[in-house]
Design a protein around this motif. Structure first.
Motif, PDB file in Angstrom:
ATOM      1  N   ALA A   6      45.746  53.054  13.195  1.00 25.21           N
ATOM      2  CA  ALA A   6      44.575  52.404  13.785  1.00 25.21           C
ATOM      3  C   ALA A   6      43.487  52.053  12.678  1.00 25.21           C
ATOM      4  O   ALA A   6      43.130  52.837  11.818  1.00 25.21           O
ATOM      5  CB  ALA A   6      43.860  52.938  14.931  1.00 25.21           C
ATOM      6  N   LEU A   7      42.739  50.852  12.667  1.00 24.93           N
ATOM      7  CA  LEU A   7      41.931  50.223  11.899  1.00 24.93           C
ATOM      8  C   LEU A   7      40.889  49.830  12.563  1.00 24.93           C
ATOM      9  O   LEU A   7      40.875  49.070  13.288  1.00 24.93           O
ATOM     10  CB  LEU A   7      42.293  49.237  10.960  1.00 24.93           C
ATOM     11  CG  LEU A   7      41.351  48.523  10.046  1.00 24.93           C
ATOM     12  CD1 LEU A   7      40.899  49.211   8.889  1.00 24.93           C
ATOM     13  CD2 LEU A   7      41.987  47.322   9.546  1.00 24.93           C
ATOM     14  N   VAL A   8      39.474  50.581  12.202  1.00 26.72           N
ATOM     15  CA  VAL A   8      38.135  50.030  12.866  1.00 26.72           C
ATOM     16  C   VAL A   8      37.266  49.369  11.416  1.00 26.72           C
ATOM     17  O   VAL A   8      37.375  49.967  10.616  1.00 26.72           O
ATOM     18  CB  VAL A   8      37.447  51.358  13.265  1.00 26.72           C
ATOM     19  CG1 VAL A   8      36.198  50.775  13.760  1.00 26.72           C
ATOM     20  CG2 VAL A   8      38.285  51.927  14.232  1.00 26.72           C
ATOM     21  N   ILE A   9      36.932  48.136  11.829  1.00 29.46           N
ATOM     22  CA  ILE A   9      35.877  47.390  10.801  1.00 29.46           C
ATOM     23  C   ILE A   9      34.707  47.578  11.124  1.00 29.46           C
ATOM     24  O   ILE A   9      34.234  47.047  12.092  1.00 29.46           O
ATOM     25  CB  ILE A   9      36.740  46.027  10.489  1.00 29.46           C
ATOM     26  CG1 ILE A   9      38.283  46.209  10.283  1.00 29.46           C
ATOM     27  CG2 ILE A   9      35.878  45.547   9.272  1.00 29.46           C
ATOM     28  CD1 ILE A   9      38.828  44.894   9.770  1.00 29.46           C
ATOM     29  N   VAL A 157      46.895  48.623  15.211  1.00 22.04           N
ATOM     30  CA  VAL A 157      45.936  48.073  16.161  1.00 22.04           C
ATOM     31  C   VAL A 157      44.568  48.067  15.272  1.00 22.04           C
ATOM     32  O   VAL A 157      44.493  48.755  14.258  1.00 22.04           O
ATOM     33  CB  VAL A 157      45.537  48.970  17.300  1.00 22.04           C
ATOM     34  CG1 VAL A 157      46.587  49.036  18.296  1.00 22.04           C
ATOM     35  CG2 VAL A 157      45.095  50.360  16.924  1.00 22.04           C
ATOM     36  N   THR A 158      43.820  46.827  15.437  1.00 23.10           N
ATOM     37  CA  THR A 158      42.556  46.721  14.606  1.00 23.10           C
ATOM     38  C   THR A 158      41.543  46.507  15.605  1.00 23.10           C
ATOM     39  O   THR A 158      41.498  45.833  16.573  1.00 23.10           O
ATOM     40  CB  THR A 158      42.653  45.520  13.763  1.00 23.10           C
ATOM     41  OG1 THR A 158      43.814  45.780  13.065  1.00 23.10           O
ATOM     42  CG2 THR A 158      41.591  45.231  12.989  1.00 23.10           C
ATOM     43  N   ILE A 159      40.241  47.096  15.352  1.00 25.05           N
ATOM     44  CA  ILE A 159      38.787  46.781  15.868  1.00 25.05           C
ATOM     45  C   ILE A 159      38.006  46.321  15.299  1.00 25.05           C
ATOM     46  O   ILE A 159      37.576  47.021  14.056  1.00 25.05           O
ATOM     47  CB  ILE A 159      38.609  48.235  16.853  1.00 25.05           C
ATOM     48  CG1 ILE A 159      39.679  48.751  17.909  1.00 25.05           C
ATOM     49  CG2 ILE A 159      37.225  47.848  17.601  1.00 25.05           C
ATOM     50  CD1 ILE A 159      39.364  49.964  18.430  1.00 25.05           C
ATOM     51  N   LEU A 160      37.327  45.239  15.493  1.00 22.50           N
ATOM     52  CA  LEU A 160      36.321  44.486  14.691  1.00 22.50           C
ATOM     53  C   LEU A 160      34.788  45.004  15.574  1.00 22.50           C
ATOM     54  O   LEU A 160      34.731  44.748  16.751  1.00 22.50           O
ATOM     55  CB  LEU A 160      36.393  43.217  14.899  1.00 22.50           C
ATOM     56  CG  LEU A 160      37.776  42.264  14.154  1.00 22.50           C
ATOM     57  CD1 LEU A 160      37.689  40.938  14.307  1.00 22.50           C
ATOM     58  CD2 LEU A 160      38.065  42.892  12.822  1.00 22.50           C
ATOM     59  N   ARG A 353      44.510  36.675  19.312  1.00 26.66           N
ATOM     60  CA  ARG A 353      45.267  37.471  18.339  1.00 26.66           C
ATOM     61  C   ARG A 353      45.541  39.108  18.847  1.00 26.66           C
ATOM     62  O   ARG A 353      44.690  40.033  18.738  1.00 26.66           O
ATOM     63  CB  ARG A 353      44.253  38.022  17.006  1.00 26.66           C
ATOM     64  CG  ARG A 353      44.670  38.657  16.048  1.00 26.66           C
ATOM     65  CD  ARG A 353      43.971  38.634  14.586  1.00 26.66           C
ATOM     66  NE  ARG A 353      44.489  39.192  13.623  1.00 26.66           N
ATOM     67  CZ  ARG A 353      45.509  38.799  12.774  1.00 26.66           C
ATOM     68  NH1 ARG A 353      45.697  37.386  12.701  1.00 26.66           N
ATOM     69  NH2 ARG A 353      45.953  39.411  11.707  1.00 26.66           N
ATOM     70  N   PRO A 354      46.570  39.365  19.644  1.00 23.49           N
ATOM     71  CA  PRO A 354      46.858  40.502  20.397  1.00 23.49           C
ATOM     72  C   PRO A 354      46.989  41.610  19.273  1.00 23.49           C
ATOM     73  O   PRO A 354      47.413  41.353  18.134  1.00 23.49           O
ATOM     74  CB  PRO A 354      48.371  39.968  20.857  1.00 23.49           C
ATOM     75  CG  PRO A 354      48.405  38.665  20.975  1.00 23.49           C
ATOM     76  CD  PRO A 354      47.508  38.155  20.063  1.00 23.49           C
ATOM     77  N   GLY A 355      46.449  42.633  19.746  1.00 20.61           N
ATOM     78  CA  GLY A 355      46.468  43.969  18.764  1.00 20.61           C
ATOM     79  C   GLY A 355      45.157  43.946  18.032  1.00 20.61           C
ATOM     80  O   GLY A 355      44.961  44.847  17.218  1.00 20.61           O
ATOM     81  N   ALA A 387      41.469  51.395  24.741  1.00 23.45           N
ATOM     82  CA  ALA A 387      42.398  50.331  25.183  1.00 23.45           C
ATOM     83  C   ALA A 387      43.306  50.202  23.803  1.00 23.45           C
ATOM     84  O   ALA A 387      44.714  50.120  24.071  1.00 23.45           O
ATOM     85  CB  ALA A 387      41.777  49.050  25.382  1.00 23.45           C
ATOM     86  N   ALA A 388      42.883  50.402  22.691  1.00 22.92           N
ATOM     87  CA  ALA A 388      43.757  50.188  21.551  1.00 22.92           C
ATOM     88  C   ALA A 388      44.581  51.058  21.432  1.00 22.92           C
ATOM     89  O   ALA A 388      45.676  51.267  21.064  1.00 22.92           O
ATOM     90  CB  ALA A 388      42.760  50.056  20.272  1.00 22.92           C
TER      91      ALA A 388
END
Length: 399
Positions: A6-9, A157-160, A353-355, A387-388
């Motif tokens: 999991a990546l959060v930016i 998963v990536t969250i911007l 961009r799913p994910g 959700a991620a």
């Protein structure tokens, strides 16, 4: 290329809350933050008192988000004012509610809350990588410029959570827009929200710079009267009373001030009709109407040359405020515009961009100050993070 779960930016409130939601699901996140330290705008906003949320009936609270309210409703129902208060107290930061319904931590400052929050994230296994500048997508990977050179990350998963486009020095510069648009994502143009007005003052106004204006009601166009304080500054007019009308003023509505909102027009006219003798008009106004120096200065500035009698009474109750529009975008507390709602699904995942999920001010919504901004950032961050986590857990279960 590094592979992570999991990546959060972005390490503002939305990004930190997304990481917390992931951690609560047993998924330690990596947070990439462009600045040297997290939540710099959050800390700056909390310098004079961190307004966490607003204590008022939910439906009234929701109206602050205007046309974005239907989109935000499920997130705010899941994590609204009551939940924000419980969350802060769970971090050891008791809260109190002021007379206007604004909710603050008893410590008032943002720093104790942030320290406790970061400790919780650390216990969850969250990793924070400072000075990692997001440069965009490259196929399935996410690219960064780092002190050690270019890096590529492949995340489950990536969250911007990159913020809006104001206060660039604190990290919210909106430079992400081109990279997101390149993915076929529609964006609404950025515009300043919760921002002061530019005013070209006459020289005599200089002695009033820094003075607060109290006991005034403001109206933008044909909207309702709004009572709130603001400040006369060298740059114009700033403060909550002005910020609450930002959208209408940005869209061209004229601004009018009622300098005596608790008085009827008849009372104002009656007081002004009293003989003034040898007193100057300004002294007559001060004594007859009880105007303090700030309100009197506004009347003298925007109504000169001052009429007398009934026309002056009318101006005191509806004084046109001349201004040169909002202050620049980077001086705004927050921004309107960003990723259009049709670009994300109900979980805030990008359909192009799913994910990849979005949270916070990257989405196209705006709200006045007073706890609304921070609550929605926290709520969307929590929603996207949960959700991620569900998607990543489901993916792992299939393997």
């Amino acid at each position: 290329m590094e592979r992570i779960g999991a990546l959060v930016i972005g390490a503002g409130p939305a990004g930190l809350m997304a990481a917390e939601a992931l951690g609560a699901a047993g998924i330690p996140a990596v947070i990439a933050e462009a600045k040297a330290a997290p939540a710099r705008k959050f800390l700056m906003a909390g310098k004079s008192g961190l307004n966490l949320t607003r204590a008022e009936p939910f439906d009234a609270f929701l109206t602050a988000y205007a046309e974005a309210a239907p989109n935000l409703r499920p997130m705010l129902e899941a994590f609204g004012p009551d939940q924000v208060c419980a969350w802060a107290e769970g971090l050891g930061q008791p809260v109190f509610t002021g007379s206007t319904g604004r909710v603050f931590p008893r410590a008032m400052k943002a720093s104790p809350l942030l320290r406790a929050w970061l400790r919780r994230l650390d216990r969850q296994g969250t990793t924070l990588r400072a000075r990692w500048h997001w440069t965009g997508f490259d196929g399935d990977t996410v690219r960064f410029a780092t002190p050690e050179g270019p890096r590529a990350v492949l995340a489950g998963v990536t969250i911007l959570a990159l913020g809006g486009a104001s206060w660039a020095r604190l990290g919210s510069d909106g430079r992400w827009a081109d990279a997101v648009a390149a993915q076929g994502v529609p964006l609404a143009p950025f515009a300043p929200a919760n921002v002061g007005l530019r005013v070209d003052w006459s020289p005599p106004m200089a002695r009033h710079f820094g003075q607060p204006v109290k006991g005034v009601a403001l109206r933008a166009g044909n909207g309702p009267w709004h009572r709130g304080e603001f400040v006369i500054s060298a740059r114009g007019l700033e403060g909550g009373g002005i910020y609450a009308l930002s959208r209408s003023l940005r869209e061209g509505a004229p601004l009018v001030a009622d300098l005596l909102p608790d008085w009827t027009p008849e009372k104002v006219a009656d007081r002004l009709a009293r003989p003034r003798g040898k007193a100057s008009l300004s002294n007559h106004l001060r004594k007859a109407l009880g105007l303090d120096p700030a309100r009197l200065a506004l009347l003298m500035e925007f109504a000169r040359r001052l009429p007398e009698g009934a026309p002056l009474a009318t101006l005191a109750k509806a004084l046109p405020i001349r201004h040169a529009g909002p202050r620049p975008l980077d001086e705004a507390i927050s921004t309107a515009g960003g990723v259009c709602w049709q670009a994300v699904d109900g979980d805030l995942m990008l359909t192009a961009r799913p994910g990849t999920w979005l949270a916070g001010e990257m989405l196209d919504w705006e709200a006045p100050t007073g706890g609304y901004l921070l609550t929605a950032c926290l709520a969307t961050g929590r929603w996207a993070g949960a959700a991620a986590a569900r998607r990543l857990q489901a993916s792992c279960a299939r393997m």
